[in-house]
Design an enzyme around this catalytic site. Sequence first.
Site, PDB file in Angstrom:
ATOM      1  N   HIS A 189       0.921  27.976 -61.253  1.00 15.80           N
ATOM      2  CA  HIS A 189       0.937  26.504 -61.494  1.00 15.80           C
ATOM      3  C   HIS A 189      -0.493  26.039 -61.574  1.00 15.80           C
ATOM      4  O   HIS A 189      -0.427  24.838 -61.992  1.00 15.80           O
ATOM      5  CB  HIS A 189       1.710  26.133 -60.186  1.00 15.80           C
ATOM      6  CG  HIS A 189       3.259  26.414 -60.691  1.00 15.80           C
ATOM      7  ND1 HIS A 189       3.807  27.591 -60.153  1.00 15.80           N
ATOM      8  CD2 HIS A 189       4.122  25.644 -61.261  1.00 15.80           C
ATOM      9  CE1 HIS A 189       5.014  27.626 -60.700  1.00 15.80           C
ATOM     10  NE2 HIS A 189       5.116  26.664 -61.495  1.00 15.80           N
ATOM     11  N   CYS A 492      11.755  26.340 -72.119  1.00 14.38           N
ATOM     12  CA  CYS A 492      10.951  25.372 -71.288  1.00 14.38           C
ATOM     13  C   CYS A 492       9.558  25.991 -70.657  1.00 14.38           C
ATOM     14  O   CYS A 492       9.126  25.305 -69.863  1.00 14.38           O
ATOM     15  CB  CYS A 492      11.928  24.785 -70.512  1.00 14.38           C
ATOM     16  SG  CYS A 492      12.622  25.920 -69.127  1.00 14.38           S
TER      17      CYS A 492
END
Length: 567
Positions: A189, A492
């Site tokens: 992340h 995605c």
Amino acid sequence: MTSYSGVGVSAGRVVGRVIPMAPPVAEPPVGEMFDPSVTSAEAEAARVKDAALAVRDALRERAATAKIESQAILQATAQMAADPSLRKGAMKRVQEQGLSAERAVWDVAGEIAAKLAALGEYMVERQNDVNDVRNRIVAELRGEQPPGVPESDAPFVLTAVDLAPADTALLDPHKVLALVTSDGGPQSHTAIIARQLGLPAVVAAHGADKVPSGTEVYVDGAAGTISDEVTAEDHRRAEQWAVRQANPLTFDGDGRLKDGYKVQLLANIGGAKDAEKAVAANAEGVGLFRTEFLFLGSKVEPSLEKQEHEYSAVFAQFPGRKVVVRTLDAGADKPLPFLTDESEPNPALGVRGYRCDAVTPGVLGNQLTAIARAAFFNQADVWVMAPMISTVAEAADFVQMCESAGLKRPGVMIEVPSAALCADNVLVPATFASIGTNDLTQYTMAADRQLGALAELNDPWQPGVLRLVRATCDGARVAGGGDPSVRPVGVCGEAAGDPAMAVVLVGVGVASLSMTARSIPAVAAVLKTVTLDQARDIAAKALAAPSVAEAKAVVRAALPVLDELGL
Ligand code: PEP
Ligand code: MG
């Protein structure tokens, strides 16, 4: 000259001076006392006061020049540093118990945090603020650099072992020129946030966290390199990049190939703020709304009202447009205290995403109810998908739950190799699929997406991953009775935002691509240069390649626009 090579996760070239992330503040020994032969209780207590006020002033000063989103956080922290209960409580302990200033602050902050924790969910952030203030005061008392993202008037290259989500949230892209970590994978992340902020970033650059503060370096976020001997050519490249940043590519809101073939270009978002950026970037809608990002700090399940409010804030921005909501993907790199069992030995292979419903029933059903309510009161075209679906039975169960909640477009994420291989059956109950290439890559290659050491394996260009993407599209066509538009497949994962990979994905049959809003213009520009036949031909070549390097090379050779645009 020393150069470090890692994995480039966000393109861009800059020259700047390094400032390393401060190391975490170590806890003072339990019961540590001040030495009365060296100082008095009054003087030790005065140190507490001086340090707390110095921290308050420094935070206020920083808030005055910080970006708007960070100002509130900094002001709240400054206020807490000025809070008399912390300061006076610590001074009292110094005077009455003989504790050192550092230990007294630590103990009192611990008590305040425990009281806040007992008050429940909404106080979790305040608890984090108390811990942050505690760390800052202790660092000040020791004469250490304040913890977290360093403060500097001049822009700098931030180096770190890795960054916590809370650190990345405070990154100011006007101050941080580039991000370099010695750990962290391309799908971590940290990497995702760097791309969102448009910061050049390199991860898994072993040793880069040890570059001394103040060293001038050249960072190339596409090549994944950092060097401490900056040449005239490096300066030229950095200037060229800065010029391009000043005249960025734009997207007209209609993704198409050269021959007019439609490819929907959507945005990945984590909440209403990102949705604003997606609208500003002309995204055609949202292809991945990571709902768990809204509740990362929550100790208890958020109420239906709170959830409905958060989802509405996103839907309201996309009237008449597609918004694909991903149900809570708790676990592994995104733990949610109310769903995640912290003691699992192998969290990425554990109870995460859709699987939580079996262990903690009710939360998924409630979330679907909240999504349905928010959808009812808005005009967005709401699609819903579950993460971590592995079997046909799971897909069927999720679809049934969506239908019971009144949600009309249920779908599944394809992140587990078994779901990709069995897409012909898995997609029979579902109405669409979205491939999460980040997790699909980590599970295909058996390589933790957060581990810098495995970054080379963790690459969606790996032949095994590309073949599973193709298998998903082939299976979806079968499930749709031979018509690919009946069970549309989107991507995605981060791969969708790589302009070269985007051509390959469209060539194997992917109908929509969802990515951080910043990546859309470059992807759109490259897609416009190929016809569907050309994309299919390029994809066939990539899929026949035996290695990542050969797949990338064969695609780059067929797409001269990549070099023309410096991508
Ligand atoms: C993925 O795994 O590719 C994905 C899009 O989900 P996340 O990155 O949030 O796990
Ligand atoms: Mg995932």
